[in-house]
Design an enzyme around this catalytic site. Structure first.
Site, short mmCIF file in Angstrom:
data_model
loop_
_atom_site.label_atom_id
_atom_site.label_comp_id
_atom_site.label_asym_id
_atom_site.label_seq_id
_atom_site.Cartn_x
_atom_site.Cartn_y
_atom_site.Cartn_z
N ASN A 9 0.87 -1.18 0.00
CA ASN A 9 0.00 0.00 0.00
C ASN A 9 0.91 1.24 0.00
O ASN A 9 1.49 1.58 1.02
CB ASN A 9 -0.88 -0.02 1.26
CG ASN A 9 -1.70 1.23 1.43
OD1 ASN A 9 -1.83 2.03 0.50
ND2 ASN A 9 -2.28 1.42 2.61
N LYS A 11 0.09 4.25 -0.27
CA LYS A 11 -0.59 5.42 0.30
C LYS A 11 -0.37 6.65 -0.59
O LYS A 11 -0.24 6.50 -1.81
CB LYS A 11 -0.11 5.67 1.73
CG LYS A 11 -0.17 4.43 2.59
CD LYS A 11 -0.05 4.72 4.06
CE LYS A 11 0.08 3.41 4.81
NZ LYS A 11 -0.01 3.58 6.25
N HIS A 96 -9.57 0.88 5.07
CA HIS A 96 -8.29 1.14 5.77
C HIS A 96 -8.55 2.09 6.94
O HIS A 96 -9.37 3.00 6.84
CB HIS A 96 -7.29 1.74 4.77
CG HIS A 96 -5.89 1.74 5.31
ND1 HIS A 96 -5.46 2.67 6.22
CD2 HIS A 96 -4.85 0.90 5.10
CE1 HIS A 96 -4.20 2.40 6.54
NE2 HIS A 96 -3.80 1.33 5.87
N GLU A 98 -6.99 4.55 7.96
CA GLU A 98 -6.79 5.98 7.65
C GLU A 98 -8.04 6.54 6.98
O GLU A 98 -8.38 7.71 7.16
CB GLU A 98 -5.55 6.14 6.75
CG GLU A 98 -4.28 5.91 7.57
CD GLU A 98 -3.11 5.36 6.80
OE1 GLU A 98 -3.12 5.41 5.56
OE2 GLU A 98 -2.17 4.85 7.45
N GLU A 168 -5.41 -5.23 10.77
CA GLU A 168 -4.42 -4.18 10.98
C GLU A 168 -4.70 -3.46 12.30
O GLU A 168 -5.52 -2.53 12.34
CB GLU A 168 -4.48 -3.16 9.84
CG GLU A 168 -4.20 -3.76 8.48
CD GLU A 168 -3.64 -2.70 7.53
OE1 GLU A 168 -2.52 -2.89 7.05
OE2 GLU A 168 -4.32 -1.69 7.30
N GLY A 174 2.26 2.19 10.80
CA GLY A 174 3.18 3.31 10.63
C GLY A 174 3.87 3.75 11.91
O GLY A 174 4.47 4.81 11.96
N SER A 214 3.35 -2.17 10.54
CA SER A 214 4.80 -2.17 10.74
C SER A 214 5.43 -3.54 10.46
O SER A 214 6.37 -3.96 11.12
CB SER A 214 5.16 -1.70 12.15
OG SER A 214 4.71 -0.37 12.33
C1 PEP Z 1 -0.84 0.03 6.07
O1 PEP Z 1 -0.89 1.17 5.68
O2 PEP Z 1 -1.76 -0.75 5.77
C2 PEP Z 1 0.29 -0.40 6.88
C3 PEP Z 1 0.27 -1.60 7.40
O3 PEP Z 1 1.32 0.51 7.05
P1 PEP Z 1 2.75 0.22 7.72
O4 PEP Z 1 3.26 -1.08 7.14
O5 PEP Z 1 3.58 1.39 7.32
O6 PEP Z 1 2.54 0.11 9.19
#
Ligand code: PEP
Length: 251
Positions: A9, A11, A96, A98, A168, A174, A214
């Site tokens: 992803n 973003k 997601h 976000e 998630e 992040g 992460s």
């Molecule tokens: C994500 O945006 O779905 C995500 C898991 O981000 P990150 O790997 O940066 O934590």
């Protein structure tokens, strides 16, 4: 047999030029790897043609990061599932955290998006997960169950087989704070048990459940070794070809 999947992803990152370099670099590296997972790349909308064209001749699938909950018409700035399908997009991230946080997406709106994607033969990558307070107060299972039931359980068995789920935990996205292997497996097994109750064991065993938060080249192997962790949704680490490849090779 359910599929292992590693999805990147991107973003809202990268210029067109950097996106071009990155996707070509990944495609070239994937050519010389024996893949034990399906690879999906989800760039920002303006770069979709770049990735979906290259996906036709490479070892990865084209994904998008979002879709409109409307079919077509006067919805300035939105992109429909039919538009994505016309660009040979195979997967689309929905729900997601976000988008839930900054764009107030609800479980119901996410359900609508999922239905539209499935109608247009695009596989939704449905994200769910708890925020830190919810985990700390022991509500994480209830939160995840509600998200799952309200966004997915209107689907038939046949439909849900085309959905990918991504657990998630929001506190891990992040932040550099990954869920432990135990926490991930525990929640994935819980999600699969809910799928089992609703759709039966055969269907539950076929659905890929990815971990996101992460996940990186160092921790992917341990996370993916869990029985119910079928891959990862990768944010930050998908922006560097070498890191992304290392994660893919963790299978
Ligand atoms: C994500 O945006 O779905 C995500 C898991 O981000 P990150 O790997 O940066 O934590």
């Amino acid at each position: 047999m359910r599929r292992n999947i590693v999805a990147g992803n991107w973003k809202m990152n990268l210029s067109f030029e950097l996106a071009d370099d990155l996707v070509n670099d990944i495609a070239e590296k994937l050519d010389s790897v024996e893949l034990n997972a399906d690879v999906v790349i989800c760039p920002p909308f303006p770069y979709l043609e770049l990735t979906s064209d290259l996906a036709q001749e490479s070892n990865f699938f084209a994904g998008a990061q979002n879709v409109a909950s409307f079919d077509n018409g006067a919805y300035t700035g939105e992109v429909s599932s039919k538009m994505l399908a016309s660009m040979n997009v195979d997967y689309c991230i929905v729900g997601h955290s976000e988008r839930r946080k900054y764009f107030n997406e609800t479980n119901q709106e996410i359900a609508t998006k999922i239905t539209k994607l499935l109608k247009d033969d695009i596989k939704p990558i449905f994200c769910l997960g708890e925020v830190l307070e919810e985990r700390e107060s022991g509500k994480h299972f209830d939160v995840v169950q509600k998200q799952l039931e309200e966004s997915l359980f209107n689907l038939t068995s046949q439909e849900i087989l085309n959905v990918v789920i991504a657990y998630e935990p929001v506190w891990a996205i992040g932040t550099g704070k990954t869920a432990t292997s135990l926490q991930a497996q525990e929640m994935h097994a819980f999600i699969r048990s809910l799928l089992d109750k609703k759709y039966g064991n055969e269907v539950a065993e076929e659905i890929s459940i990815l971990y996101g938060g992460s996940c990186n080249a160092k921790n992917a192997k341990e996370l993916f070794a869990n029985k119910d962790v079928d891959g990862g949704l990768i944010g930050g680490a998908s922006l560097k070809a070498e890191d992304f490849l290392a994660i893919i090779k963790s299978f």
